[in-house]
Design a protein around this motif. Structure first.
Motif, PDB file in Angstrom:
ATOM      1  N   SER A  38       0.826  -1.021  -0.255  1.00 13.92           N
ATOM      2  CA  SER A  38      -0.087   0.055  -0.049  1.00 13.92           C
ATOM      3  C   SER A  38       0.956   1.292  -0.074  1.00 13.92           C
ATOM      4  O   SER A  38       1.828   1.340   0.849  1.00 13.92           O
ATOM      5  CB  SER A  38      -0.860   0.140   1.141  1.00 13.92           C
ATOM      6  OG  SER A  38      -1.857  -0.891   1.146  1.00 13.92           O
ATOM      7  N   PRO A  39       0.725   2.276  -1.115  1.00 12.57           N
ATOM      8  CA  PRO A  39       1.718   3.240  -0.823  1.00 12.57           C
ATOM      9  C   PRO A  39       1.049   4.526  -0.137  1.00 12.57           C
ATOM     10  O   PRO A  39       2.040   5.453  -0.054  1.00 12.57           O
ATOM     11  CB  PRO A  39       1.392   3.932  -2.501  1.00 12.57           C
ATOM     12  CG  PRO A  39      -0.126   3.201  -2.933  1.00 12.57           C
ATOM     13  CD  PRO A  39      -0.287   2.253  -2.025  1.00 12.57           C
ATOM     14  N   GLY A  40       0.142   4.507   0.542  1.00 14.25           N
ATOM     15  CA  GLY A  40      -0.429   5.696   1.191  1.00 14.25           C
ATOM     16  C   GLY A  40      -1.352   6.310   0.412  1.00 14.25           C
ATOM     17  O   GLY A  40      -1.838   6.415  -0.602  1.00 14.25           O
ATOM     18  N   PRO A  41      -2.091   7.383   1.345  1.00 11.76           N
ATOM     19  CA  PRO A  41      -3.067   8.096   0.529  1.00 11.76           C
ATOM     20  C   PRO A  41      -2.761   8.830  -0.718  1.00 11.76           C
ATOM     21  O   PRO A  41      -1.433   9.292  -0.753  1.00 11.76           O
ATOM     22  CB  PRO A  41      -3.452   9.151   1.697  1.00 11.76           C
ATOM     23  CG  PRO A  41      -2.258   9.201   2.700  1.00 11.76           C
ATOM     24  CD  PRO A  41      -1.610   7.821   2.524  1.00 11.76           C
ATOM     25  N   ARG A  42      -3.422   9.346  -1.576  1.00 15.96           N
ATOM     26  CA  ARG A  42      -3.304   9.995  -2.613  1.00 15.96           C
ATOM     27  C   ARG A  42      -2.671  11.171  -2.300  1.00 15.96           C
ATOM     28  O   ARG A  42      -3.385  11.787  -1.298  1.00 15.96           O
ATOM     29  CB  ARG A  42      -4.708   9.870  -3.545  1.00 15.96           C
ATOM     30  CG  ARG A  42      -4.381  10.407  -5.030  1.00 15.96           C
ATOM     31  CD  ARG A  42      -5.577  10.800  -5.696  1.00 15.96           C
ATOM     32  NE  ARG A  42      -6.414  11.991  -5.441  1.00 15.96           N
ATOM     33  CZ  ARG A  42      -7.757  12.099  -5.823  1.00 15.96           C
ATOM     34  NH1 ARG A  42      -7.941  11.419  -6.564  1.00 15.96           N
ATOM     35  NH2 ARG A  42      -8.081  13.206  -5.519  1.00 15.96           N
ATOM     36  N   GLY A  43      -2.073  11.818  -3.154  1.00 17.07           N
ATOM     37  CA  GLY A  43      -1.297  13.284  -2.827  1.00 17.07           C
ATOM     38  C   GLY A  43      -0.050  12.991  -2.186  1.00 17.07           C
ATOM     39  O   GLY A  43       0.887  13.891  -2.126  1.00 17.07           O
ATOM     40  N   VAL A  44       0.038  11.728  -1.501  1.00 19.90           N
ATOM     41  CA  VAL A  44       1.495  11.413  -0.930  1.00 19.90           C
ATOM     42  C   VAL A  44       1.831  10.058  -1.375  1.00 19.90           C
ATOM     43  O   VAL A  44       3.126   9.914  -1.824  1.00 19.90           O
ATOM     44  CB  VAL A  44       1.126  11.233   0.860  1.00 19.90           C
ATOM     45  CG1 VAL A  44       2.303  10.994   1.327  1.00 19.90           C
ATOM     46  CG2 VAL A  44       0.616  12.492   1.334  1.00 19.90           C
ATOM     47  N   GLY A  45       1.280   9.187  -1.313  1.00 18.72           N
ATOM     48  CA  GLY A  45       1.517   8.029  -1.816  1.00 18.72           C
ATOM     49  C   GLY A  45       1.401   7.745  -3.644  1.00 18.72           C
ATOM     50  O   GLY A  45       0.489   8.464  -4.098  1.00 18.72           O
ATOM     51  N   GLY A  46       2.314   7.115  -3.892  1.00 13.64           N
ATOM     52  CA  GLY A  46       2.537   6.734  -5.584  1.00 13.64           C
ATOM     53  C   GLY A  46       1.861   5.562  -5.922  1.00 13.64           C
ATOM     54  O   GLY A  46       0.765   5.026  -5.522  1.00 13.64           O
ATOM     55  N   SER A  47       2.681   4.863  -6.535  1.00 14.07           N
ATOM     56  CA  SER A  47       2.297   3.315  -7.165  1.00 14.07           C
ATOM     57  C   SER A  47       2.568   2.387  -5.866  1.00 14.07           C
ATOM     58  O   SER A  47       3.098   2.627  -5.135  1.00 14.07           O
ATOM     59  CB  SER A  47       3.303   3.139  -8.176  1.00 14.07           C
ATOM     60  OG  SER A  47       3.068   1.810  -8.638  1.00 14.07           O
TER      61      SER A  47
END
Length: 219
Positions: A38-47
């Motif tokens: 899991s990359p993290g929330p949108r805006g912070v995490g990417g692919s």
């Protein structure tokens, strides 16, 4: 059902990109195992794939759009229509599959890939101008939307490693009828379909839920 290729990309300059740093849409198949998490929330995490680039994190990437899958069968149909070869990864998909029903998958459906990774279908891909530029086809966004074969974004439920050739097993299929295609149609012009999306329950991304709530508030 199996995974044909795992595709990744690096930041690449493009006049069609939404951000100055370029785009990660130019993906190619890779050899060997790839770590998925899991990359993290949108805006912070990417692919969700370690080493894969998501440059415009305002619109792409994050937990609900961690991994993008497209069926080789659907690529073959486009290949016939366009009259040109389409390699795995050409749509910017991370996973090119064989024998997997992607567009008609239900929101919340879960796929086991290999022994470790469990992914959950979360949303359709909605085309953008970067995709239009990548394909170089006149009216591509309109054609892609009209076909309503968008492929599916997936969230990571159980992390691990995947590689080309891994089997894909559908472990869970919800009893509702909210498919990737239905969500795509609701988000790209058929707004009267939006209320039906709530049948997907908690598996529906919060971003989509807000759009449904906004629509219902205007009725």
């Amino acid at each position: 059902m199996k995974l044909l290729t795992v595709n990744m990309g690096h930041p690449t300059p493009s006049p069609h990109a939404a951000v100055e740093a370029g785009t990660g849409i130019f993906k190619r198949p890779v050899n060997g195992p790839v770590t998925v998490r899991s990359p993290g929330p949108r805006g912070v995490g990417g692919s969700g794939l370690t080493g894969d680039a998501v440059v415009d994190r305002r619109h792409h990437g994050g937990d609900d759009k961690a991994v993008y899958a497209y069926a080789r069968e659907d690529l073959d149909a486009w290949q016939h229509e366009l009259g040109r070869a389409l390699s795995n990864g050409v749509f910017g998909e991370n996973l090119t599959t064989s024998g997997v029903e992607v567009t008609h998958a239900r929101i919340g459906e879960r796929w086991r890939i290999g022994r470790e990774v469990l992914l959950e279908v979360s949303a359709p891909r909605v085309p953008c101008r970067t995709f239009q530029g990548r394909m170089g086809e006149p009216g591509w966004i309109k054609r892609f939307m009209g076909a309503a074969v968008p492929g599916a974004y997936l969230r990571v439920i159980e992390p691990g490693e995947i590689r080309a050739g891994d089997p894909v097993l559908r472990e869970h299929r919800p009893d509702h009828e909210v498919t990737v295609r239905l969500v795509f149609r609701a988000l790209t012009g058929r707004r009267e379909l939006l209320p039906r999306l709530l049948e997907a329950g908690e598996a529906l991304p919060e971003e989509t839920r807000r759009q449904v709530t906004k629509y219902l508030g205007r009725r």
